[in-house]
Design a protein around this motif. Structure first.
Motif, PDB file in Angstrom:
ATOM      1  N   GLU A 133      34.822  12.461  -9.913  1.00  0.00           N
ATOM      2  CA  GLU A 133      34.690  11.028  -9.667  1.00  0.00           C
ATOM      3  C   GLU A 133      35.250  10.603  -8.311  1.00  0.00           C
ATOM      4  O   GLU A 133      35.500   9.425  -8.095  1.00  0.00           O
ATOM      5  CB  GLU A 133      35.343  10.221 -10.799  1.00  0.00           C
ATOM      6  N   ARG A 149      28.240  13.679 -10.150  1.00  0.00           N
ATOM      7  CA  ARG A 149      29.074  12.472 -10.190  1.00  0.00           C
ATOM      8  C   ARG A 149      28.381  11.449 -11.098  1.00  0.00           C
ATOM      9  O   ARG A 149      27.279  11.023 -10.813  1.00  0.00           O
ATOM     10  CB  ARG A 149      29.282  11.917  -8.785  1.00  0.00           C
ATOM     11  N   TYR A 151      29.612   8.312 -12.108  1.00  0.00           N
ATOM     12  CA  TYR A 151      29.791   6.915 -11.720  1.00  0.00           C
ATOM     13  C   TYR A 151      29.436   6.744 -10.239  1.00  0.00           C
ATOM     14  O   TYR A 151      29.164   7.718  -9.543  1.00  0.00           O
ATOM     15  CB  TYR A 151      31.232   6.481 -12.019  1.00  0.00           C
ATOM     16  N   ARG A 289      35.020   1.157 -12.569  1.00  0.00           N
ATOM     17  CA  ARG A 289      33.989   1.917 -13.274  1.00  0.00           C
ATOM     18  C   ARG A 289      33.772   1.375 -14.685  1.00  0.00           C
ATOM     19  O   ARG A 289      32.670   1.436 -15.213  1.00  0.00           O
ATOM     20  CB  ARG A 289      34.403   3.389 -13.371  1.00  0.00           C
TER      21      ARG A 289
END
Length: 414
Positions: A133, A149, A151, A289
């Motif tokens: 992340e 990844r 997010y 997030r």
């Protein structure tokens, strides 16, 4: 020392049932020392909760909660194995240990962009999927096949920041026209500031101050005076927790608070931010997030379960993201019916299937492109109100309205 021993014992408790053969191991790197030790402890507690949900029948409506283990892998149980990510160098050594000695089928963790860069090397060499992340755009530009990844990267977070500022400006009789950027000077802050300057121009905001400072600074009075003199409508900051708290206390001492004070995650999204500042944290915005109050029943159920499991600790976005990445590695292996990295990666490229009612992430889905980026990733924006982080954007997930403009210190009820 007591805190370290407590965390070490907690971490070790995750590495249970090591002699069981009917299990798959997933490596999770968290800081065992330093400023993020508490967040590492919270990740470990979340992993314990997830293990309970997957490995035995559970009332918590998350993937695999009704059965025992991963159904497409003959009910194999999952085991999360902890490694140390206190520094990038330590993280790289620990990543290799998890791969070669613990035989993990994938890696994730509470990792900065710089730590992620070092871990990508052994993950690529041994062909093990890494879900990281770190938000730097350099990660997805690196061309590594086994990196993913879930997010957004910095570009998405920052574009959403300026889009949101323009939106609340247009809806208010107090427009936002001028911006000050305040960024710590390591890779984290410097990369964000670079992208902020691009989007600032795209959205036609005027940059009136651009400050770079050391996150190790013990005094930021001169920086705050520069901000005050520039009189920006919005101050956008990239800081770690210690320097974020230092700036907040200096703002208070200087009796200064802008109409918008906006953090780019980091220290502003930490559980220690509100914990340390109390009411003084109110009205601060941040990209994020995930948040506990999103209009998503699975998210709210997970937040409540974690709070009970951890004796009252509130689940924060960075911790949730690590735990959910670990979950997604298990979901990908189950969907593939295999623990082979190429099979897991292939399923990520095709798209992971997670039932909406069992998905606490708030994301639109999981479709990882050739760079590793989830093309269905999305960001949220939170604001501290009454000493709680509440989701204010996007409207589909928000249950609260933002408070804008922010009242200055003397206008606040205390």
């Amino acid at each position: 020392m007591f805190l370290f021993l407590l965390f070490f014992n907690t971490a070790c408790s995750v590495e249970k049932n090591t002699e069981e053969k009917n299990e798959v191991s997933i490596g999770v790197l968290v800081p065992l020392n330093g400023a993020q030790t508490q967040a590492g402890k919270e990740v470990t507690q979340l992993l314990e909760l997830i293990e309970d949900v997957v490995n035995r029948p559970s009332d918590l409506s998350l993937p695999f909660h009704e059965g025992i283990g991963l159904p497409n892998l003959n009910g194999v149980k999952i085991r999360f194995v902890i490694g140390d990510s206190s520094t990038p160098d330590i993280a790289m050594v620990e990543a290799e240990r998890l791969i070669t000695e613990e035989n993990v089928i994938g890696l994730t963790g509470l990792l900065s962009s710089s730590s992620t860069k070092t871990i990508m090397v052994p993950a690529e060499r041994y062909e093990v999927v890494l879900l990281g992340e770190g938000t730097s755009e350099t990660l997805t530009d690196a061309g590594y096949e086994y990196f993913g990844r879930t997010y957004p990267g910095d570009d998405t977070f920052i574009e959403d920041t300026f889009s949101y500022l323009r939106e609340i400006s247009n809806a208010s009789d107090k427009p936002i026209n001028t911006v000050a950027l305040v960024s710590e000077d390591s890779e984290f802050g410097a990369n964000i500031a670079l992208i902020e300057r691009k989007w600032l121009n795209e959205y036609d905001f005027e940059l009136v101050e651009d400050i770079s400072y050391s996150a190790l600074a013990s005094n930021v009075t001169s920086e705050v005076l520069r901000i005050r003199q520039a009189k920006p409508d919005a101050v956008i900051m990239s800081s770690y927790i210690a320097d974020a708290l230092l700036f907040m206390s200096t703002f208070r001492e200087q009796d200064y608070f802008p109409s918008v004070l906006f953090g780019q995650r980091g220290g502003f999204a930490s559980s220690d931010f509100v914990k340390n500042l109390g009411e003084d944290a109110n009205y601060v915005f941040s990209t994020a997030r995930w948040n506990t109050d999103m209009d998503n029943q699975a998210a709210q159920d997970l937040a409540e379960a974690f709070q009970e499991y951890s004796d009252g600790t509130e689940l924060i976005g960075d911790v949730m993201a690590v735990g959910w990445n670990a979950y997604l590695l298990a979901i990908a292996a189950n969907q593939a019916g295999s623990t082979e990295s190429d099979a897991i990666r292939a399923e990520m490229r095709k798209g992971l299937d997670v039932a909406k009612e069992e998905d606490p992430s708030g994301l639109l889905g999981y479709q990882y492109d050739e760079t590793g980026q989830n093309q269905l990733a999305s960001a949220i924006i939170v604001q501290v109100q009454d000493m709680e982080m509440v989701t204010v954007y996007p409207e589909a997930l928000s249950m609260q309205k933002e408070i804008y403009p922010s009242p200055n210190w003397r206008e606040r009820k205390r």
